[in-house]
Design a protein around this motif. Structure first.
Motif, PDB file in Angstrom:
ATOM      1  N   CYS A   1       0.842  -1.210  -0.065  1.00 10.89           N
ATOM      2  CA  CYS A   1      -0.120   0.198   0.033  1.00 10.89           C
ATOM      3  C   CYS A   1       0.807   1.206   0.230  1.00 10.89           C
ATOM      4  CB  CYS A   1      -0.963  -0.103   1.123  1.00 10.89           C
ATOM      5  SG  CYS A   1      -1.884  -1.304   1.461  1.00 10.89           S
ATOM      6  N   GLY A   2       0.213   2.433  -0.675  1.00  8.65           N
ATOM      7  CA  GLY A   2       0.955   3.710  -0.564  1.00  8.65           C
ATOM      8  C   GLY A   2       0.505   4.268   0.708  1.00  8.65           C
ATOM      9  N   ASP A   3       1.232   5.027   1.585  1.00 11.43           N
ATOM     10  CA  ASP A   3       0.843   5.811   2.583  1.00 11.43           C
ATOM     11  C   ASP A   3       1.067   7.373   2.352  1.00 11.43           C
ATOM     12  OD1 ASP A   3       0.574   7.126   4.828  1.00 11.43           O
ATOM     13  OD2 ASP A   3       1.673   5.856   6.077  1.00 11.43           O
ATOM     14  N   MET A   4      -0.061   7.957   2.145  1.00 12.19           N
ATOM     15  CA  MET A   4      -0.145   9.023   1.562  1.00 12.19           C
ATOM     16  C   MET A   4       0.462  10.306   2.725  1.00 12.19           C
ATOM     17  SD  MET A   4      -1.053   8.797  -1.361  1.00 12.19           S
ATOM     18  CE  MET A   4      -0.189   7.378  -1.194  1.00 12.19           C
ATOM     19  N   ASN A   5       0.196   9.793   4.052  1.00 11.92           N
ATOM     20  CA  ASN A   5       0.866  10.683   4.841  1.00 11.92           C
ATOM     21  C   ASN A   5       2.410  10.956   4.704  1.00 11.92           C
ATOM     22  OD1 ASN A   5      -1.679  11.307   5.856  1.00 11.92           O
ATOM     23  ND2 ASN A   5      -1.170   9.864   7.806  1.00 11.92           N
ATOM     24  N   LYS A   6       3.137  10.009   3.968  1.00 12.56           N
ATOM     25  CA  LYS A   6       4.516   9.855   3.827  1.00 12.56           C
ATOM     26  C   LYS A   6       4.889  10.052   2.508  1.00 12.56           C
ATOM     27  CE  LYS A   6       5.069   5.803   7.016  1.00 12.56           C
ATOM     28  NZ  LYS A   6       5.315   4.342   7.229  1.00 12.56           N
ATOM     29  N   ALA A   7       3.851  10.264   1.469  1.00  8.77           N
ATOM     30  CA  ALA A   7       4.082  10.672   0.231  1.00  8.77           C
ATOM     31  C   ALA A   7       4.641  12.163  -0.074  1.00  8.77           C
ATOM     32  CB  ALA A   7       2.929  10.374  -0.651  1.00  8.77           C
ATOM     33  N   LEU A   8       5.268  12.402  -1.055  1.00  8.76           N
ATOM     34  CA  LEU A   8       5.602  13.906  -1.330  1.00  8.76           C
ATOM     35  C   LEU A   8       4.249  14.501  -1.610  1.00  8.76           C
ATOM     36  CD1 LEU A   8       8.549  13.291  -3.913  1.00  8.76           C
ATOM     37  CD2 LEU A   8       8.846  14.366  -1.894  1.00  8.76           C
ATOM     38  N   GLU A   9       4.602  15.970  -1.485  1.00  6.81           N
ATOM     39  CA  GLU A   9       3.244  16.676  -1.688  1.00  6.81           C
ATOM     40  C   GLU A   9       3.214  17.043  -3.200  1.00  6.81           C
ATOM     41  OE1 GLU A   9       3.110  19.837   1.160  1.00  6.81           O
ATOM     42  OE2 GLU A   9       3.169  18.438   2.851  1.00  6.81           O
ATOM     43  N   GLY A  10       2.133  17.456  -3.588  1.00 11.34           N
ATOM     44  CA  GLY A  10       1.853  18.253  -4.989  1.00 11.34           C
ATOM     45  C   GLY A  10       1.840  16.994  -6.038  1.00 11.34           C
ATOM     46  N   LYS A  11       2.241  17.313  -7.241  1.00 12.11           N
ATOM     47  CA  LYS A  11       2.728  16.475  -8.265  1.00 12.11           C
ATOM     48  C   LYS A  11       3.637  15.158  -7.871  1.00 12.11           C
ATOM     49  CE  LYS A  11       1.829  16.195 -12.983  1.00 12.11           C
ATOM     50  NZ  LYS A  11       0.572  15.705 -13.457  1.00 12.11           N
ATOM     51  N   GLY A  12       4.607  15.491  -7.132  1.00 12.05           N
ATOM     52  CA  GLY A  12       5.344  14.491  -6.716  1.00 12.05           C
ATOM     53  C   GLY A  12       4.848  13.375  -5.859  1.00 12.05           C
ATOM     54  N   GLN A  13       3.610  13.480  -5.327  1.00 10.64           N
ATOM     55  CA  GLN A  13       2.856  12.545  -4.625  1.00 10.64           C
ATOM     56  C   GLN A  13       2.502  11.210  -5.453  1.00 10.64           C
ATOM     57  OE1 GLN A  13      -1.426  12.645  -3.845  1.00 10.64           O
ATOM     58  NE2 GLN A  13      -0.901  12.909  -1.612  1.00 10.64           N
ATOM     59  N   GLU A  14       2.428  11.459  -6.928  1.00 11.17           N
ATOM     60  CA  GLU A  14       2.276  10.123  -7.453  1.00 11.17           C
ATOM     61  C   GLU A  14       3.553   9.337  -7.656  1.00 11.17           C
ATOM     62  OE1 GLU A  14      -0.781   9.067  -9.179  1.00 11.17           O
ATOM     63  OE2 GLU A  14      -1.424  10.838  -7.671  1.00 11.17           O
ATOM     64  N   TYR A  15       4.816   9.794  -7.005  1.00 10.86           N
ATOM     65  CA  TYR A  15       5.710   8.675  -7.067  1.00 10.86           C
ATOM     66  C   TYR A  15       5.751   7.671  -6.287  1.00 10.86           C
ATOM     67  CZ  TYR A  15       9.016  12.201  -9.669  1.00 10.86           C
ATOM     68  OH  TYR A  15       9.628  12.779 -10.685  1.00 10.86           O
ATOM     69  N   TRP A  16       4.671   7.766  -5.450  1.00 12.72           N
ATOM     70  CA  TRP A  16       4.351   6.513  -4.382  1.00 12.72           C
ATOM     71  C   TRP A  16       4.147   5.235  -5.219  1.00 12.72           C
ATOM     72  CZ3 TRP A  16       0.098   3.319  -4.195  1.00 12.72           C
ATOM     73  CH2 TRP A  16      -1.135   3.916  -4.671  1.00 12.72           C
ATOM     74  N   ILE A  17       3.631   5.446  -6.457  1.00 12.73           N
ATOM     75  CA  ILE A  17       3.208   4.464  -7.384  1.00 12.73           C
ATOM     76  C   ILE A  17       4.678   3.582  -7.738  1.00 12.73           C
ATOM     77  CG2 ILE A  17       2.125   3.635  -9.295  1.00 12.73           C
ATOM     78  CD1 ILE A  17       0.227   6.053  -9.106  1.00 12.73           C
ATOM     79  N   GLN A  18       5.406   4.542  -8.324  1.00 14.29           N
ATOM     80  CA  GLN A  18       6.553   3.906  -8.444  1.00 14.29           C
ATOM     81  C   GLN A  18       7.555   3.308  -7.544  1.00 14.29           C
ATOM     82  OE1 GLN A  18       9.111   6.731 -10.802  1.00 14.29           O
ATOM     83  NE2 GLN A  18       7.214   7.775 -11.565  1.00 14.29           N
ATOM     84  N   ASP A  19       7.597   3.881  -6.076  1.00 13.67           N
ATOM     85  CA  ASP A  19       8.271   3.304  -5.049  1.00 13.67           C
ATOM     86  C   ASP A  19       7.829   2.076  -4.566  1.00 13.67           C
ATOM     87  OD1 ASP A  19       9.558   5.738  -5.263  1.00 13.67           O
ATOM     88  OD2 ASP A  19       8.529   6.728  -3.421  1.00 13.67           O
ATOM     89  N   CYS A  20       6.298   1.975  -4.467  1.00 12.91           N
ATOM     90  CA  CYS A  20       5.770   0.864  -3.856  1.00 12.91           C
ATOM     91  C   CYS A  20       5.854  -0.282  -5.300  1.00 12.91           C
ATOM     92  CB  CYS A  20       4.181   1.094  -3.925  1.00 12.91           C
ATOM     93  SG  CYS A  20       3.930   2.193  -2.025  1.00 12.91           S
TER      94      CYS A  20
END
Length: 198
Positions: A102-121
């Motif tokens: 799962c992606g934890d949005m509380n730990k993800a980058l803010e703004g456009k960079g938030q979508e990096y959680w998909i690559q990281d996970c």
């Protein structure tokens, strides 16, 4: 350059033959990994489960945010509950283990960079798949995100809070039978220097 220095240091500490064998073993593990959907009843040992999780958390991650959370399912009740929520992961019904990445949005980058959680996970998921293969286990990646119905059903089945988004479920167990890896090498999928240049 850094990789060459590390490889040379490895050769000096263990001998060139051992280092080459270790490098070949890593590549062999990648090239022979395949999706396994049928498992024996043998449970996966706890120490192997922890190794899988450690492998997942060793993945590269944007700005070292590590925006992941792993839900481990190793009871028949939990596995069956998720299987009912996600009919496309029917192999859960006979598997002894699953890890929901799962992606934890509380730990993800803010703004456009938030979508990096998909690559990281996704990187964490591949690490787990490779580690499972190296440990003699079979595993398969079953997608959840971005399909809204699957995300909702999985979140409800696992009681996930709104800031935790399930990316996928990795179903894991000792393989029943032999599944041969596919040769996916296609030179036409590679360009050199610029698109279309062979």
């Amino acid at each position: 350059m850094k990789r060459i220095i590390m490889a040379m240091a490895l050769m000096l500490t263990m001998g060139a033959g051992e280092a080459a064998a270790q490098q070949n073993a890593a590549v062999e593990n990648i090239l022979t990994r395949t999706s396994v959907r049928s498992y024996t009843e043998q449970p996966v040992e706890q120490e192997k489960v922890e190794l899988l999780l450690r492998a997942g958390m060793a993945a590269p991650t944007a700005v070292n945010k590590q925006p992941w959370h792993f839900v481990v399912l190793n009871t028949r009740e939990a596995l069956d509950r998720l299987s009912s929520a996600n009919p496309r992961a029917g192999m859960l019904k006979q598997a002894p283990l699953a890890i929901v990445v799962c992606g934890d949005m509380n730990k993800a980058l803010e703004g456009k960079g938030q979508e990096y959680w998909i690559q990281d996970c996704s990187a964490a998921t591949e690490n787990i798949l490779l580690a499972a293969h190296a440990l003699g286990l079979g595993a398969v990646w079953t997608g959840t995100y971005p399909m809204d119905d699957r995300v909702k059903a999985t979140a409800e089945a696992l009681h996930l809070p709104s800031h935790i988004i399930p990316l996928c479920t990795i179903v894991i167990g000792y393989p029943k039978g032999i599944t041969k890896p596919k040769d996916k090498w296609k030179p036409e999928n590679v360009s050199w220097g610029e698109y279309g240049k062979r």
